[in-house]
Design an enzyme around this catalytic site. Structure first.
Site, PDB file in Angstrom:
ATOM      1  N   ASN A  74      84.627 -49.728 -44.865  1.00 47.07           N
ATOM      2  CA  ASN A  74      83.491 -49.616 -45.754  1.00 47.07           C
ATOM      3  C   ASN A  74      82.426 -49.401 -44.762  1.00 47.07           C
ATOM      4  OD1 ASN A  74      81.248 -50.144 -47.379  1.00 47.07           O
ATOM      5  ND2 ASN A  74      82.527 -50.811 -48.838  1.00 47.07           N
ATOM      6  N   HIS A  77      77.243 -50.753 -45.167  1.00 52.91           N
ATOM      7  CA  HIS A  77      76.377 -51.844 -44.380  1.00 52.91           C
ATOM      8  C   HIS A  77      75.330 -51.151 -43.204  1.00 52.91           C
ATOM      9  CE1 HIS A  77      77.593 -55.322 -46.709  1.00 52.91           C
ATOM     10  NE2 HIS A  77      78.670 -54.836 -46.284  1.00 52.91           N
ATOM     11  N   HIS A  83      80.194 -46.921 -51.261  1.00 53.20           N
ATOM     12  CA  HIS A  83      79.718 -47.035 -52.488  1.00 53.20           C
ATOM     13  C   HIS A  83      78.401 -46.686 -52.932  1.00 53.20           C
ATOM     14  CE1 HIS A  83      79.281 -50.838 -55.706  1.00 53.20           C
ATOM     15  NE2 HIS A  83      79.313 -49.773 -56.102  1.00 53.20           N
ATOM     16  N   ARG A 140      75.949 -46.676 -55.294  1.00 51.89           N
ATOM     17  CA  ARG A 140      75.437 -47.527 -56.269  1.00 51.89           C
ATOM     18  C   ARG A 140      74.593 -46.706 -57.085  1.00 51.89           C
ATOM     19  NH1 ARG A 140      75.716 -53.247 -56.640  1.00 51.89           N
ATOM     20  NH2 ARG A 140      77.147 -54.155 -55.446  1.00 51.89           N
ATOM     21  N   ARG A 142      71.117 -48.322 -53.343  1.00 50.81           N
ATOM     22  CA  ARG A 142      70.284 -49.165 -52.012  1.00 50.81           C
ATOM     23  C   ARG A 142      70.942 -48.941 -51.042  1.00 50.81           C
ATOM     24  NH1 ARG A 142      73.220 -54.723 -53.900  1.00 50.81           N
ATOM     25  NH2 ARG A 142      72.290 -54.434 -55.951  1.00 50.81           N
ATOM     26  N   GLU A 173      83.808 -45.342 -53.907  1.00 48.00           N
ATOM     27  CA  GLU A 173      83.607 -46.554 -54.851  1.00 48.00           C
ATOM     28  C   GLU A 173      82.483 -46.358 -55.673  1.00 48.00           C
ATOM     29  OE1 GLU A 173      83.665 -50.240 -52.318  1.00 48.00           O
ATOM     30  OE2 GLU A 173      82.672 -51.327 -54.091  1.00 48.00           O
ATOM     31  N   THR A 209      79.884 -56.722 -54.802  1.00 50.67           N
ATOM     32  CA  THR A 209      80.782 -56.649 -55.847  1.00 50.67           C
ATOM     33  C   THR A 209      81.212 -58.159 -56.197  1.00 50.67           C
ATOM     34  OG1 THR A 209      81.059 -54.309 -55.376  1.00 50.67           O
ATOM     35  CG2 THR A 209      82.377 -55.123 -57.108  1.00 50.67           C
ATOM     36  N   GLU A 214      93.201 -52.339 -56.628  1.00 52.08           N
ATOM     37  CA  GLU A 214      92.616 -53.160 -55.356  1.00 52.08           C
ATOM     38  C   GLU A 214      92.406 -54.514 -55.932  1.00 52.08           C
ATOM     39  OE1 GLU A 214      89.834 -51.136 -52.674  1.00 52.08           O
ATOM     40  OE2 GLU A 214      89.012 -53.039 -52.151  1.00 52.08           O
ATOM     41  N   HIS A 272      87.762 -57.302 -49.875  1.00 52.69           N
ATOM     42  CA  HIS A 272      86.533 -58.117 -50.036  1.00 52.69           C
ATOM     43  C   HIS A 272      86.588 -59.624 -49.365  1.00 52.69           C
ATOM     44  CE1 HIS A 272      82.780 -59.504 -51.707  1.00 52.69           C
ATOM     45  NE2 HIS A 272      82.595 -58.357 -52.371  1.00 52.69           N
TER      46      HIS A 272
HETATM   47  N1  PXP Z   1      86.691 -53.221 -51.628  1.00 53.42           N
HETATM   48  C1  PXP Z   1      85.713 -53.035 -52.484  1.00 53.42           C
HETATM   49  C2  PXP Z   1      86.228 -52.643 -53.846  1.00 53.42           C
HETATM   50  C3  PXP Z   1      84.568 -53.529 -52.420  1.00 53.42           C
HETATM   51  O1  PXP Z   1      83.765 -53.413 -53.402  1.00 53.42           O
HETATM   52  C4  PXP Z   1      84.048 -54.065 -51.003  1.00 53.42           C
HETATM   53  C5  PXP Z   1      82.850 -54.719 -50.989  1.00 53.42           C
HETATM   54  O2  PXP Z   1      81.627 -53.492 -50.948  1.00 53.42           O
HETATM   55  C6  PXP Z   1      85.069 -54.189 -50.039  1.00 53.42           C
HETATM   56  C7  PXP Z   1      86.331 -53.841 -50.530  1.00 53.42           C
HETATM   57  C8  PXP Z   1      84.657 -54.641 -48.937  1.00 53.42           C
HETATM   58  O3  PXP Z   1      84.365 -55.841 -48.711  1.00 53.42           O
HETATM   59  P1  PXP Z   1      83.814 -56.764 -47.349  1.00 53.42           P
HETATM   60  O4  PXP Z   1      82.482 -55.785 -47.058  1.00 53.42           O
HETATM   61  O5  PXP Z   1      83.495 -58.066 -47.909  1.00 53.42           O
HETATM   62  O6  PXP Z   1      84.690 -56.656 -46.533  1.00 53.42           O
END
Ligand code: PXP
Length: 245
Positions: A7, A10, A43, A45, A49, A70, A101, A151, A187
Site C-alpha cells: 500500500n 503513505h 486508496h 479517498r 487526502r 481501495e 480504515t 480481506e 491492516h
Molecule cells: N488493507 C486495507 C483494506 C487497508 O485499508 C489498509 C490501510 O490502508 C491496509 C490493508 C494496510 O494497512 P497498514 O497500512 O496498517 O499496513
C-alpha cells in the site's frame, strides 16, 4: 507463496505535506514492483487526502503488476473505478474523521446498497474484494453478494495479538474457505506480528503499507519488502497448535 501487496498511500501523504510532486507514489510503486511486490494498493479517498485521481491513472498506466483500487462504495468511486478498470477493487468503509480504515465494511447491514455497486464493478471486469471484520455474519453476507474475495481486517489482532483475536481470524478463514471465497488479510501488520497471520488457512494475499513505508526510511523500500517477505515465509513455516487440525 502468499502474495504481498504494498500500500503506497503513505508516500502520497508525504508528498502532499509539501504540496509538490516528491516523493512520487508511482515511483514508489515501481520500486516496490522491482523488489518483488505482487501488487500495489492505493486508496482514493473521498477527501483525496493522500492518493489523487491523477495518481490512480498514472498507476494504471505504469504498472505491470495488479493494481488494487481501495475505495468506499460510493457512486463517484464506482464510476471512477469502472472507467479505470484496475485489476481489483477493495471496498472499505470510510469516515472523514478517521486516521485510517478503522473497522470492516458492514456488508450484512448494507447488502441492498452494495449489491448494485458490486455488480457494476464486476461488469467492468474488476475483481471485487470486501474488507470486513472476521465475523461470520459479514462473511456469509459477502458470499451472498457473490464477492470472490474478502480481506479480513487484522487491526484488532494488531492492537492486541491475543489468542482470541487470532481464533476469530482463523474461524473467519475456515468459513471463507468453506464458502469458496478467496482470503486476503491486512491492516497494522509488522514483521513481528505477521507470522500467525501468514498461517491463516487458505490465505492468499497480504496487503501491508504503514510498517513497510516506515521501515523504508531506515533500510530502503526494497530491503523493507524483502524483510517482510522473510517474516511471512518464516511465520508460515512455524507449526503451532490449531484446535481444528
Ligand atoms: N488493507 C486495507 C483494506 C487497508 O485499508 C489498509 C490501510 O490502508 C491496509 C490493508 C494496510 O494497512 P497498514 O497500512 O496498517 O499496513
Amino acid at each position: 507463496m502468499i502474495r504481498l501487496g504494498i500500500n503506497i498511500d503513505h508516500v502520497a501523504t508525504l508528498r502532499n505535506a509539501r504540496g509538490g510532486t516528491h516523493p512520487d507514489p508511482v515511483n514508489a510503486a515501481l520500486e516496490a514492483a522491482k523488489h518483488g511486490a505482487d501488487g500495489i494498493t492505493a486508496h482514493l479517498r473521498e477527501d483525496r487526502r493522500h492518493i489523487r485521481d491523477e495518481d490512480m491513472r498514472r498507476l494504471k498506466a505504469a504498472l505491470t503488476i495488479p493494481l488494487n483500487f481501495e475505495m468506499a462504495a460510493t457512486d463517484e468511486m464506482v464510476a471512477i473505478a469502472s472507467a479505470l478498470r484496475p485489476h481489483a477493487c477493495c471496498l472499505v468503509p470510510e469516515r472523514r474523521q478517521e486516521v485510517t480504515t478503522e473497522g470492516g465494511l458492514d456488508v450484512a447491514g448494507q447488502k441492498e446498497a452494495l449489491a448494485p455497486k458490486i455488480r457494476q464493478l464486476q461488469a467492468a471486469g474488476i475483481r471485487v474484494s470486501l474488507f470486513i471484520d472476521p465475523d461470520a455474519a459479514q462473511i456469509h453476507a459477502a458470499a451472498a453478494l457473490n464477492a470472490p474475495v474478502i480481506e479480513l481486517h487484522t487491526g484488532s489482532y494488531a492492537e492486541d495479538p491475543s489468542e482470541d483475536a487470532l481464533a476469530r481470524l482463523r474461524d473467519g478463514a475456515y468459513l471463507a474457505g468453506s464458502l469458496g471465497i478467496e482470503l486476503h488479510a491486512g491492516h497494522g501488520l509488522t514483521t513481528t506480528n505477521v507470522g500467525p497471520i501468514a498461517r491463516l488457512p487458505g490465505l492468499k494475499e497480504l496487503n501491508i503499507g504503514h510498517f513497510i513505508m516506515g521501515e523504508a526510511i531506515f533500510v530502503g523500500l526494497g530491503q523493507a519488502i524483502t524483510d517482510m517477505r522473510h517474516a511471512i515465509e518464516k511465520g508460515k513455516g512455524e507449526t503451532v497448535y490449531d484446535r481444528r487440525k
